[in-house]
Design an enzyme around this catalytic site. Structure first.
Site, short mmCIF file in Angstrom:
data_model
loop_
_atom_site.label_atom_id
_atom_site.label_comp_id
_atom_site.label_asym_id
_atom_site.label_seq_id
_atom_site.Cartn_x
_atom_site.Cartn_y
_atom_site.Cartn_z
N CYS A 106 0.83 -1.21 0.00
CA CYS A 106 0.00 0.00 0.00
C CYS A 106 0.86 1.26 0.00
O CYS A 106 0.50 2.26 -0.62
CB CYS A 106 -0.94 0.00 1.20
SG CYS A 106 -0.11 -0.03 2.81
N HIS A 272 -2.02 1.48 7.42
CA HIS A 272 -2.23 1.53 5.97
C HIS A 272 -1.76 2.88 5.45
O HIS A 272 -1.93 3.91 6.11
CB HIS A 272 -3.72 1.33 5.68
CG HIS A 272 -4.06 1.16 4.23
ND1 HIS A 272 -3.49 0.21 3.43
CD2 HIS A 272 -4.95 1.83 3.44
CE1 HIS A 272 -4.00 0.28 2.20
NE2 HIS A 272 -4.88 1.26 2.19
N ASN A 296 -7.19 6.34 -0.80
CA ASN A 296 -6.85 4.99 -0.38
C ASN A 296 -6.38 4.22 -1.62
O ASN A 296 -7.10 4.15 -2.62
CB ASN A 296 -8.08 4.31 0.23
CG ASN A 296 -7.79 2.93 0.79
OD1 ASN A 296 -6.79 2.30 0.45
ND2 ASN A 296 -8.68 2.45 1.65
#
Length: 794
Positions: A106, A272, A296
């Site tokens: 990520c 994250h 995201n």
């Protein structure tokens, strides 16, 4: 390859010269084999790579490793032509099209997102320029032969990463690596594959976006913890807002740990990474609201708190208009993009990663080096940094500005890059994406830090680590950073590379980025003239510290300085657990036996190094004593003395009584026998233990008296009288003694007391050891004579 160095924008050059040294070439050669594959340095003049082949190119390094989770979904390795209708490298560079899939990267995907957003917004090829082959316009193109070359920054320099276009697909013929949701577009998947190859495979353990962006772009990483003691929320916002406006920074953020319930409540993913696409200030009902646009990398799951898509309270018409926000559309489509206010961001996001454009710095310096595990110095350098790699940085900041303006400070960045050639993780606790979580760190990590010293220590070798201008935090991250402002004028600093618990060879690169002219070179010594002599602590002279009776048995040296000046002395040993000290006495260069006249000391006993400095020492002869903390600690040492004025003369002083006949006489002051009589004040002095010494010939004599474990330590004395007719006189006045310790004064000394060396004519003498107050206990007399004598206890 890459025999010369350079800097961004054509500036730079090496700190030690523009050409790489052989040692630097060896460092780069050694750390070009990464995770078992060779990644050559990137040289702009050497880009004639072959891309066309009669058959599809297959990477000779083989297929990339997959994690167990990826293997469970894996169906085949396929080329784009097998699952795309008309493959293209780039259709349109967009942050909105990038989607993370099954690879636990990520932070890397967030880095791609922000780099793509920057390229689109500022019309500068930041990310697409690293992909080859390219057409005549410098645009990356699809290669039917399936070979690509990516430019990535790793282990101190840009490197070539060669990959083929075999990509992992699942049983539905869908990519499970990251991809662009723009049909037929390849650039996201190809860059990710190159990055994963460099890092050992698709079974990527995870990183942080500051590190990933540096690898992708070479932009300088500055990590921040929002809950750190030194975090300044207002100052950080001002920097982010201004730099974002001018395109000088790339911003990513990361959440901390949170429960599944909180994840669901707030629409966030724990630990994250997210990309920051924009930062704005909006006037909302008379107050300024600080807003951040975030994506995201999953391309779904977004913030549900204040200013979430379903927040009807805070999304006023003014706010929507100011941010061009279509709330109705946002409610219908979750693409992972959301606005969040800065206060909420600081509450839920624990990491901020800023990557700064290196072109902001006109002057750049670089060097590559290795720190061998077997190099001198302690494993842990918390007590001394004398043996650490050290460099002198000089910055010349203009003292006058144009147009009559006040001269400004210059910003300087230091970046220490630790070279890594293998995955640095072990199996442990992992989160739901397969990333290693806190507490499962690789025990083979190297923890490095940068320390910086200024003022009168700037530019000179630092020995003790106290009072730095900046003390770095030890980190296993590949990069350690420090930035600071340098005021107008010429300023020199000492940069110290530090390692926590050194256990193996470490290769590293040190980069300097400066807004003002800067040079990077070796540190100097303040002593213009140095002399060294080797010695050893043996069973005879390892007397321990001043708390022990054998202290003055330690090795001693005579030093003569011929001119006034700054003086330094240090003792160095190879044994890490050997704690040492060095002292100097104003004793005319004679062997010392007492603490009187001490001029200089290295202070507390420290491992491997004792250092003392006197800013001004008159010319003369002095005595230096070197010691270990514990007695009986044997080993070799080197004594080094230095002067700013003239070359000192250094010589060994013989051991106490060296070359003489030695007699050790243990004895005891006894209360029962009446021999614990004390000094003459108590009226029974002659009842103290006595020894007749008969000299057949003239002799030199030296006597030491040491007490044995008497507590509290008594004041003691030993004196020698002539016996004119061979018999002991009835009275022994201290004033009539041939020689006595300290002129007849009683002294409390753990190391004992010693007489001066005197010459005795042939004859009979009496020797009397005594305490000031009557004190029973054991003692030892040591008598040194140049000729044989007869000693008889009386």
């Amino acid at each position: 390859r890459g025999g010369r160095r350079g800097g961004a924008g054509g500036h730079g050059g090496g700190g030690m010269g523009t050409a790489l040294t052989e040692a630097e070439k060896n460092v780069l050669k050694r750390t070009s084999v990464i995770n078992g594959h060779l990644f050559l340095p990137w040289v702009d003049s050497d880009l004639e790579e072959r891309f066309k082949y009669p058959k599809p190119f297959v990477d000779p390094d083989g297929l990339l490793a997959l994690s167990p989770k990826q293997q469970a979904r894996f169906a085949a390795w396929k080329r784009p032509s097998e699952f795309m209708t008309a493959p293209k490298m780039i259709q349109i560079v967009s942050a909105y099209s990038i989607t993370q899939e099954l690879v636990s990267d990520c932070s890397f995907v967030s880095s791609l997102i922000i780099a793509a957003a920057y390229e689109r917004r500022h019309h500068k090829r930041l990310i697409t320029s690293i992909i080859y082959p390219q057409n005549a316009r410098g645009e990356p193109v699809y290669n039917p032969s399936g070979k690509y070359m990516i430019k990535l920054h790793y282990n101190g320099i840009p490197r070539k990463v060669i990959v083929d276009d075999l990509l992992p697909v699942d049983r539905r013929n869908r990519l499970f690596c990251s991809f662009s949701n723009s049909a037929n577009e390849l650039w996201v998947s190809i860059i990710e594959k190159a990055y994963m190859k460099l890092h050992g495979g698709y079974d990527f353990p995870g990183s942080n976006s500051g590190i990933d962006l540096f690898c992708l772009t070479g932009w300088l990483p500055e990590p921040m913890k929002t809950d750190g003691e030194d975090f300044n929320a207002q100052r950080t916002w001002e920097r982010v807002l201004n730099a974002n406006k001018f395109g000088d920074v790339l911003i990513t953020i990361a959440t901390g740990e949170m429960s599944e319930a909180d994840e669901e409540r707030w629409g966030l993913v724990q630990t994250h990474a997210y990309a920051v696409l924009d930062a704005r200030e909006v006037n909302q009902d008379g107050r300024v609201e600080r807003m951040v646009l975030v994506k995201n990398p999953w391309a779904h799951k977004r913030w549900k708190g204040k200013y979430g898509a379903h927040d009807t309270t805070n999304w006023t018409p003014r706010m929507k208009a100011a941010l061009n926000y279509d709330q109705d559309k946002a409610r219908m489509v979750d693409n992972g993009i959301f606005w969040i206010d800065y206060t909420s961001m600081l509450q839920f996001f624990k990491g901020i990663y800023l990557n700064w454009n290196p072109e902001l710095f006109k002057y750049q310096r670089k060097l590559h080096a290795t720190w061998p595990a077997r190099a001198p110095g302690p494993v842990n350098d918390s007590m001394t940094v004398a043996y650490n790699p050290q460099y002198a940085l000089t910055v010349d900041v203009p003292t006058a500005a144009r147009g009559g303006r006040k001269a400004a400070d210059a910003i300087v960045w230091l970046v220490l890059t630790r070279h890594s050639v293998r995955k640095e993780v072990e199996d442990g606790v992992r989160d739901r994406e397969g990333r290693l979580v806190s507490g499962a760190a690789d025990p083979m990590h190297d923890y490095l830090a940068l320390h910086v010293y200024s003022g009168d220590r700037g530019g000179y070798r630092v020995f003790y680590p106290q009072d730095p201008f900046y003390r770095g935090v030890y980190s296993s991250n590949p990069h350690s950073l420090f930035n600071f402002n340098v005021p107008p004028g010429r300023h020199t600093y000492t940069i110290v590379v530090s390692q926590w618990e050194r256990s193996r060879d470490v290769d590293y690169t040190l980069d300097v980025y400066s807004a003002a002219p800067a040079t990077l070179g070796p540190v100097k010594s303040k002593a213009r003239h140095e002399v060294a002599i080797k010695g050893a602590w043996t069973a005879e002279n390892a007397g321990g510290s001043g708390r022990h009776p054998g202290f003055f048995n330690n090795p001693q040296f005579r030093v003569r300085t011929t001119a006034d000046g700054r003086f330094s002395m240090r003792v160095e040993v190879a044994e890490e657990k050997q704690f040492v000290n060095v002292r100097m006495y104003d004793s005319g260069g004679k062997r010392v036996s007492g603490f009187e006249g001490e001029l200089l000391s290295s202070g507390n006993y420290r491992p491997q190094l004792g250092l003392a400095v006197k800013e001004s020492l008159p010319a003369g002869e002095y005595t230096i004593l070197v010691s270990t903390f514990e007695p009986g600690k044997l080993g070799k040492f080197t004594l080094i003395v230095g002067s700013s004025a003239a070359k000192p003369i250094l010589a060994r002083i013989g051991a106490e009584g060296e070359g003489m006949i030695k007699r050790a006489l243990p004895g005891r002051w006894s209360a029962e026998a009446g021999t614990a009589a004390g000094c003459a004040n108590h009226g029974n002095f002659t009842r103290n233990p006595k020894y007749r010494i008969v000299c057949e010939r003239a002799t030199d004599i030296l006597v030491r008296l040491v007490v044995d474990r008497i507590t509290p330590l008594p004041a003691i004395n030993v004196a020698l009288w002539l016996c004119p007719d061979g018999a002991v006189p009835a009275r022994l006045p201290m004033g009539d003694a041939v020689v006595s310790t300290h002129g007849g004064v009683y002294m409390e000394k753990p190391s004992g007391v010693v007489t001066d060396m005197v010459s005795l004519p042939a004859g009979t003498y009496v020797l009397v050891p005594s305490t000031f107050d009557p004190t029973p206990g054991a003692y030892e007399l040591v008598v040194y004579t140049s000729q044989p004598v007869v000693i008889t206890p009386l």
